[in-house]
Each structure stands twice: as structure tokens, then as C-alpha cells.
Design a protein around this motif. Structure first.
Motif: not given
Length: 230
Positions: A161-181
Motif C-alpha cells: 500500500t502506498p503511504v504518505m506522511l503529512l505534517r502540519i505546523d503552525g496550527l496546534g496549541a504547542h506550535q508557534p502562531a504567526t499571523y499576516d496583516s
């Protein structure tokens, strides 16, 4: 009849839901996704994703919607929750696990049925989204305990079975939050939150080893920062 309704009415409802969800994330989140084009040439892919917030499922489905049909997996209790059942049903989510109050034999039978459904979906060329940790991260690291054997069982039954790994950054409570204007013209200091998604093929996940060692390896992969993987 069910297949006909899914291909007609279900398709229109999924697209309508996609427009709503994608519009919401376009307004309040600035999302980039590296590697999603790779999914187009990989039919029947098992996507293993980090679980950093309750936004993960709808966000991933919205971002990957036009790339490949994704069948998300959700916990049994969440799928049959009255407030979530309709969108879950429209999205063709696959309910995983079972209530702990069920007898062991019934839970084993339910697990066998779920694994059969997952393999049928993959065999048809659709992709399945699964969160190996099983729940939203409440600490710095993703944890995949040995009793969560779903990924191991799926790949042990079908090692190719083909497998892909997906990571998410910037969304969780323990991840840095950066905002635009984006919203500053309304006098709001914080604009859209920046979210980075990284999707890449995974070829070194060996399901022939025992589930504890397998989950330890998977845990390390999920906790590798996106910046280190690039």
C-alpha cells in the motif's frame, strides 16, 4: 442505488461542503501545502497525518479535495455524534474503533469490518486519511501507544500500500502562531494564521516488525519537524 446516489447527489453535496470549508480557511488561515501534487500519481494511498488540532480533518480534506478524493477516518463516537453525523456522512468518513462498553468479541468483529472497508477504499484508488495518534496532541510530541494498531494492521495485510506522511505546523496549541496583516483594514491586529502542511511519500515503514517497534518508528516520523525534513 447507494453508489448512484453517492456519485450524483453525494458528489454535489461534497463539493458544496468543500466550497464552504475552503472559503472559511481562505479567510482565516494562510495555508501552504508542499508535495500535494505527488498524491495525484499515487492511487490508493494511506495518508498518515499529525493531529495537532480539531481543525486538522476538515483542513486537510479541503486542501486536498481537488487533488484526490480523500476518505477521512474518525472515531466511532465522533462519527455518530448528532452534531457531526451529517457532514461526516457527506464526506464519506470511515468510523474507526468502537465503544469501550462493547464486549471484546463484538469489538474484534467491528475492527475486522473496518479494516475490510479501508482495504476496499484503497483498492478502488481512493486515499484514506488516518491520524495514527488517535487524538488531538495535548503535549509537545505526538504519541502513538502500542494499543493503536490500525496502521500496523492495514500495512501488514497489504504491505505494498502506498503511504504518505503529512505534517502540519503552525496550527496546534504547542506550535508557534504567526499571523499576516490580512484583517488590519478592519482594525484587527491579527490576520490569518499561517499554517504549513508537508506531504511526502513514506517508503521505510516496515510493518513486519512488532506493533510496539512499528509505532515507535512512526512516532519518530510524526515528530520530525518540517524544516528538518525539507
Amino acid at each position: 442505488m447507494i453508489r448512484f446516489l453517492d456519485a450524483t447527489l453525494g458528489r454535489w453535496l461534497r463539493h458544496f461542503l468543500f466550497v464552504l470549508v475552503r472559503s472559511y480557511y481562505a479567510l482565516f488561515y494562510n495555508v501552504s501545502c508542499a508535495g500535494k501534487h505527488l498524491l495525484q500519481d499515487r492511487p490508493g494511498t494511506l495518508i498518515l497525518a499529525t493531529h495537532v488540532s480539531r481543525h486538522d480533518g476538515p483542513l486537510i480534506a479541503a486542501i486536498l479535495y481537488a487533488t484526490k478524493r480523500i476518505r477521512p477516518t474518525v472515531h466511532y463516537d465522533e462519527y455518530y455524534n448528532w452534531s457531526q453525523f451529517i457532514p461526516m456522512f457527506i464526506a464519506s468518513a470511515i468510523p474507526m474503533s468502537s465503544p469501550k462498553s462493547w464486549p471484546d468479541e463484538r469489538r474484534k468483529a467491528r475492527k475486522a469490518v473496518v479494516l475490510e472497508i479501508v482495504h476496499k477504499v484503497l483498492a478502488k484508488g481512493n486515499s484514506v486519511l488516518l491520524f495514527p495518534a488517535g487524538k488531538v496532541r495535548r503535549e509537545e510530541r505526538e504519541r502513538v501507544p502500542a494499543y493503536l494498531s490500525g496502521v500496523h494492521d492495514i500495512l501488514r495485510a497489504e504491505p505494498n500500500t502506498p503511504v504518505m506522511l503529512l505534517r502540519i505546523d503552525g496550527l496546534g496549541a504547542h506550535q508557534p502562531a504567526t499571523y499576516d496583516s490580512f484583517w488590519t483594514f478592519l482594525g484587527i491586529k491579527k490576520g490569518r494564521r499561517h499554517v504549513t502542511m508537508d506531504l511526502r511519500p513514506l517508503t521505510d515503514l516496515d510493518a513486519s516488525i512488532d506493533v510496539e517497534a512499528f509505532n515507535a518508528r512512526l512516532e519518530d516520523l510524526l515528530n520530525t519537524p518540517i524544516s528538518h525534513a525539507l
